[in-house]
Design a protein around this motif. Structure first.
Motif, PDB file in Angstrom:
ATOM      1  N   UNK A   1      38.919  43.492  41.633  1.00 54.10           N
ATOM      2  CA  UNK A   1      37.522  43.692  41.262  1.00 54.10           C
ATOM      3  C   UNK A   1      37.284  43.134  39.866  1.00 54.10           C
ATOM      4  N   UNK A   2      36.017  43.094  39.459  1.00 53.46           N
ATOM      5  CA  UNK A   2      35.662  42.582  38.136  1.00 53.46           C
ATOM      6  C   UNK A   2      36.359  43.371  37.043  1.00 53.46           C
ATOM      7  N   UNK A   3      36.302  44.695  37.142  1.00 48.32           N
ATOM      8  CA  UNK A   3      36.916  45.536  36.109  1.00 48.32           C
ATOM      9  C   UNK A   3      38.435  45.381  36.089  1.00 48.32           C
ATOM     10  N   UNK A   4      39.057  45.304  37.273  1.00 46.81           N
ATOM     11  CA  UNK A   4      40.508  45.156  37.344  1.00 46.81           C
ATOM     12  C   UNK A   4      40.969  43.848  36.707  1.00 46.81           C
ATOM     13  N   UNK A   5      40.250  42.781  36.982  1.00 47.66           N
ATOM     14  CA  UNK A   5      40.640  41.477  36.456  1.00 47.66           C
ATOM     15  C   UNK A   5      40.433  41.402  34.947  1.00 47.66           C
ATOM     16  N   UNK A   6      39.364  42.026  34.454  1.00 51.23           N
ATOM     17  CA  UNK A   6      39.172  42.042  32.998  1.00 51.23           C
ATOM     18  C   UNK A   6      40.284  42.851  32.324  1.00 51.23           C
TER      19      UNK A   6
ATOM     20  N   UNK B   1      28.484  36.142  35.816  1.00 50.63           N
ATOM     21  CA  UNK B   1      27.551  37.263  35.821  1.00 50.63           C
ATOM     22  C   UNK B   1      27.004  37.538  37.211  1.00 50.63           C
ATOM     23  N   UNK B   2      27.051  36.561  38.087  1.00 48.38           N
ATOM     24  CA  UNK B   2      26.470  36.726  39.433  1.00 48.38           C
ATOM     25  C   UNK B   2      27.409  37.418  40.398  1.00 48.38           C
ATOM     26  N   UNK B   3      28.679  37.597  40.019  1.00 47.23           N
ATOM     27  CA  UNK B   3      29.626  38.157  40.983  1.00 47.23           C
ATOM     28  C   UNK B   3      30.319  39.421  40.447  1.00 47.23           C
ATOM     29  N   UNK B   4      29.712  40.056  39.472  1.00 41.82           N
ATOM     30  CA  UNK B   4      30.324  41.265  38.914  1.00 41.82           C
ATOM     31  C   UNK B   4      30.450  42.364  39.955  1.00 41.82           C
ATOM     32  N   UNK B   5      29.458  42.429  40.893  1.00 41.34           N
ATOM     33  CA  UNK B   5      29.470  43.514  41.869  1.00 41.34           C
ATOM     34  C   UNK B   5      30.203  43.142  43.152  1.00 41.34           C
ATOM     35  N   UNK B   6      30.940  42.016  43.156  1.00 45.99           N
ATOM     36  CA  UNK B   6      31.684  41.604  44.351  1.00 45.99           C
ATOM     37  C   UNK B   6      32.797  42.612  44.642  1.00 45.99           C
ATOM     38  N   UNK B   7      33.050  42.844  45.926  1.00 42.86           N
ATOM     39  CA  UNK B   7      34.123  43.767  46.319  1.00 42.86           C
ATOM     40  C   UNK B   7      35.487  43.190  45.986  1.00 42.86           C
ATOM     41  N   UNK B   8      35.615  41.872  46.104  1.00 45.30           N
ATOM     42  CA  UNK B   8      36.894  41.217  45.837  1.00 45.30           C
ATOM     43  C   UNK B   8      36.621  39.882  45.161  1.00 45.30           C
ATOM     44  N   UNK B   9      37.297  39.633  44.061  1.00 41.39           N
ATOM     45  CA  UNK B   9      37.169  38.357  43.352  1.00 41.39           C
ATOM     46  C   UNK B   9      38.497  37.623  43.454  1.00 41.39           C
ATOM     47  N   UNK B  10      38.449  36.413  43.984  1.00 37.76           N
ATOM     48  CA  UNK B  10      39.638  35.577  44.072  1.00 37.76           C
ATOM     49  C   UNK B  10      39.568  34.522  42.978  1.00 37.76           C
ATOM     50  N   UNK B  11      40.598  34.454  42.175  1.00 42.12           N
ATOM     51  CA  UNK B  11      40.670  33.462  41.100  1.00 42.12           C
ATOM     52  C   UNK B  11      41.594  32.354  41.568  1.00 42.12           C
ATOM     53  N   UNK B  12      41.060  31.133  41.711  1.00 42.39           N
ATOM     54  CA  UNK B  12      41.836  30.002  42.218  1.00 42.39           C
ATOM     55  C   UNK B  12      42.092  28.981  41.122  1.00 42.39           C
ATOM     56  N   UNK B  13      43.251  28.369  41.219  1.00 45.47           N
ATOM     57  CA  UNK B  13      43.594  27.262  40.323  1.00 45.47           C
ATOM     58  C   UNK B  13      44.629  26.395  41.024  1.00 45.47           C
TER      59      UNK B  13
ATOM     60  N   UNK C   1      32.321  43.022  53.272  1.00 48.53           N
ATOM     61  CA  UNK C   1      32.748  42.785  51.898  1.00 48.53           C
ATOM     62  C   UNK C   1      32.126  41.505  51.340  1.00 48.53           C
ATOM     63  N   UNK C   2      31.946  41.527  50.022  1.00 50.18           N
ATOM     64  CA  UNK C   2      31.548  40.317  49.312  1.00 50.18           C
ATOM     65  C   UNK C   2      32.763  39.795  48.567  1.00 50.18           C
ATOM     66  N   UNK C   3      33.180  38.593  48.955  1.00 51.51           N
ATOM     67  CA  UNK C   3      34.355  37.968  48.348  1.00 51.51           C
ATOM     68  C   UNK C   3      33.873  36.834  47.452  1.00 51.51           C
ATOM     69  N   UNK C   4      34.111  36.973  46.167  1.00 51.45           N
ATOM     70  CA  UNK C   4      33.727  35.921  45.217  1.00 51.45           C
ATOM     71  C   UNK C   4      34.930  35.032  44.940  1.00 51.45           C
ATOM     72  N   UNK C   5      34.674  33.745  44.840  1.00 49.77           N
ATOM     73  CA  UNK C   5      35.734  32.772  44.575  1.00 49.77           C
ATOM     74  C   UNK C   5      35.380  32.040  43.293  1.00 49.77           C
ATOM     75  N   UNK C   6      36.228  32.155  42.293  1.00 44.86           N
ATOM     76  CA  UNK C   6      35.968  31.532  40.996  1.00 44.86           C
ATOM     77  C   UNK C   6      37.174  30.701  40.608  1.00 44.86           C
ATOM     78  N   UNK C   7      36.955  29.849  39.632  1.00 44.83           N
ATOM     79  CA  UNK C   7      38.030  28.994  39.160  1.00 44.83           C
ATOM     80  C   UNK C   7      37.474  27.713  38.581  1.00 44.83           C
ATOM     81  N   UNK C   8      38.291  26.938  37.905  1.00 43.74           N
ATOM     82  CA  UNK C   8      37.814  25.689  37.309  1.00 43.74           C
ATOM     83  C   UNK C   8      37.470  24.663  38.382  1.00 43.74           C
ATOM     84  N   UNK C   9      36.787  23.617  37.980  1.00 46.91           N
ATOM     85  CA  UNK C   9      36.439  22.534  38.896  1.00 46.91           C
ATOM     86  C   UNK C   9      37.698  21.902  39.471  1.00 46.91           C
TER      87      UNK C   9
END
Length: 645
Positions: free
Chosen positions: A615-620, A594-606, A425-433
């Motif tokens: 996924x990208x579509x689920x989170x949108x 834009x670089x993680x749209x195809x990730x299997x799992x996106x984790x949004x951290x804060x 799996x590709x796990x993307x981790x996003x969130x503010x600084x």
């Protein structure tokens, strides 16, 4: 950068140097050579003994010369007159003082110098000095070897220590200061030992040997000379106490200056880009001024020791010369004995002055040694679990269970975090600084230890693995593209030193490195500087991606890996990354969504917590935090496009 923090280049420590304990620890460094040290002590003792005996024997030569001169002067006595008869006749004629002096001499009236005896004595003295030189040279040679072996072991221990220090240590300490401890301070420490260890040993032995010979010649004159010892000791201690703090400040400010120079050199482009040259120069000037002040004070204060001890020694020389002359006139001493005693007096005061002056070097060396010992005593990372578990080739299932972590115990960062990354799996981790994205990766790699909870790879607790075993499963591409001084080929093969040319070629072509490398005059044999000079930031980043490709890890970590490349290059890298991530678990930290749209799992951290995942579509579709982040990057252009249509 630290240049903006202001302040002086570092003040003196709050307390004086721990001179005694540090000196004891320094001697402990040479314990493995204790047999050699014992032999050095023997050689030094023999050398000093021969040097100490020589002046007294040389005094006998002076007596032979003086006896011969006086004997020639006593030609008024009839041939065959003995010394006793001549003394008696002189007393009878009222020349009592001359008679007293003559009674202490080995003179024969009317007879000159005994050249045979004089020659024999001079040969003995010459042999003593030559032999003493040989033993002195031998012990000096051996001492140099002892010191260099001790420094070799010290450097080896420091290198091992640096490998055991946690990441937090290097974040809290200036790199320049650490480098200064490892280079400048060790060099100064070694120089101090080379210059003082043998000299102190010989000086101490000489003082005791000479003192013994002085008492054997004249206890009265020896007692007077002995009075200078407490005077010199008191002067040395009083002056040394004032210079100790300055020497510590000198080497601390040296580290501060090195840190500033290293930082400004590394970031010179940023310094110029933001117009901070004047601020950097001013920070250098302030730090350099403080180094100058502390160095000047340390050298000046400690430099007073030698003139002070020489002044006391000269006073002692005058007193000995006057009283010795009186004793010769009274017949209680021969002129050769006085000459030997004056020579001993000089020999006695000289090592005393040397000992005092060497306090200068010794304090500087101990100050440097203490900085090195501070590094050796720094808190180490937690030892690997014993017995350690074995992971083998990881499939890549990564699980965080109720993980908590804080850099500062009062400010928790990661709070009760749980996640599962399945193999491939590709796990993307996003969130503010500051949300904890990079911290998550640091915990996975065990750059920092978690406070509670567990992290497992393929069901094995990472805390039970050795760090080397764990990190061998990962390939990392960081935001800061790190290259070292060497060829492009060496840099690419850094993750797999035995990589073949074919493997390097394949990775370079897959990551779009090959085309710009071939445009260089020496191709893959082009030598880079340690900052990758001559290559753009994007090219350096591409090389680090190729390096990870060659390493062929089971788990991949991409920390803003495409942040320094243009859009066209980013598309090419994403294509290469898709191939690289195939059948590998990948953790991708990204600000460009834009670089993680195809990730299997996106984790949004804060604030250290996972607040959304999917996924990208689920989170949108959820129109939550991720939706806001995404729209902040792409919403406005989309609205403009719709309005234009």
């Amino acid at each position: 950068m630290s240049m903006m923090r202001g302040g002086r280049g570092g003040g003196p420590p709050q307390k004086a140097l721990s001179f005694g304990p540090s000196l004891k620890r320094i001697l402990g460094l040479m314990a493995p050579d204790k047999m050699r040290i014992a032999f050095v002590l023997l050689l030094a003792a023999i050398s000093v003994a021969l040097s100490v005996v020589a002046p007294k024997i040389l005094g006998n030569a002076t007596d032979i010369i003086f006896d011969g001169v006086v004997g020639k002067m006593l030609q008024q006595f009839p041939a065959g007159t003995t010394k006793a008869q001549a003394v008696e006749q002189l007393r009878a004629s009222g020349q009592g003082q001359l008679a007293d002096m003559l009674s202490a001499m080995n003179v024969v009236p009317g007879q000159g110098m005994d050249l045979a005896a004089l020659g024999a004595i001079l040969m003995v003295v010459l042999s003593l000095y030559v032999t003493a030189f040989f033993f002195n040279w031998s012990q000096g040679y051996m001492t140099t070897g002892i010191v260099q072996r001790a420094m070799y072991r010290l450097r080896r221990d420091i290198e091992d220590k640096l490998d055991r220090l946690p990441m937090s240590h290097f974040q809290q300490e200036s790199r320049g200061d650490v480098l200064s401890r490892v280079t400048n301070d060790i060099d100064n420490f070694a120089q101090t030992l080379n210059q003082t260890l043998t000299q102190i040993l010989i000086a101490v032995l000489t003082v005791f040997g000479v003192l013994g010979m002085m008492f054997s010649i004249s206890p009265i004159l020896a007692g007077i000379s002995l009075l200078t010892v407490p005077i010199i000791a008191i002067l040395t201690v009083l002056i040394a106490k004032r210079s100790q703090v300055q020497f510590a400040a000198q080497w601390k400010s040296t580290g501060d200056l090195n840190g500033h120079v290293e930082e400004m050199f590394t970031g010179h482009e940023i310094v110029k880009a933001f117009g901070q040259q004047e601020a950097a120069i001013e920070k250098f000037r302030v730090t350099n001024d403080y180094l100058y002040e502390s160095s000047a004070k340390a050298q000046f204060i400690s430099g007073i020791i030698m003139p002070s001890t020489n002044f006391v020694a000269n006073l002692n020389y005058v007193v000995v010369a006057v009283l010795g002359g009186i004793q010769v006139a009274q017949g209680t001493l021969t002129i050769g004995s006085v000459q030997a005693f004056i020579q001993y007096s000089r020999q006695f005061s000289q090592p005393m002055a040397q000992l005092a002056s060497m306090i200068n070097l010794l304090q500087s060396g101990v100050a440097s040694a203490e900085r090195v010992f501070e590094l050796l005593d720094a808190k180490e990372q937690r030892p690997d679990h014993s017995p350690a578990a074995k992971l083998g080739n990881a499939a890549g299932r990564v699980v965080f269970e109720h993980v908590n972590f804080a850099y500062n115990p009062q400010e928790p960062l990661i709070k009760d975090l749980s996640l599962v990354a399945e193999p491939g799996e590709t796990v993307a981790i996003v969130g503010p600084t500051g949300a904890g994205k990079t911290t998550l990766v640091n915990l996975l790699m065990r750059f920092y230890e978690i406070d509670s909870g567990t992290i497992t790879v393929d069901g094995v607790n990472t805390a039970h693995l050795t760090r080397d075993d764990l990190r061998s499963q990962f390939g990392m591409v960081l935001q800061d593209a790190w290259l070292f001084g060497g060829t492009i080929r060496d840099n690419l093969a850094y993750g797999k030193l035995d990589a073949t040319d074919a493997e390097i070629q394949e990775a370079a072509e897959a990551t779009h490195v090959d085309h710009f490398v071939r445009s260089l005059p020496d191709g893959y044999d082009t030598v880079l500087t340690d900052d990758g000079g001559g290559l753009s930031q994007g090219q350096r980043q591409l090389m680090t991606i190729a390096r990870a490709w060659i390493a062929n890890p089971g788990i991949l970590i991409l920390d803003e890996a495409t942040s320094s490349v243009d859009t066209r290059t980013e598309v090419m890298i994403r294509q290469a990354m898709n191939r690289l991530r195939a059948n590998r678990t990948s953790f991708v930290i990204a600000h460009r969504l834009s670089t993680i749209r195809d990730a299997d799992l996106i984790l949004v951290m804060n604030h250290g917590e996972i607040i959304e995942q999917g996924s990208h579509e689920q989170l949108l579709a959820g129109q939550g935090f991720y939706y806001d982040l995404y729209m902040s990057q792409f919403g406005e252009p989309l609205v403009e496009e719709v309005s234009q249509t």
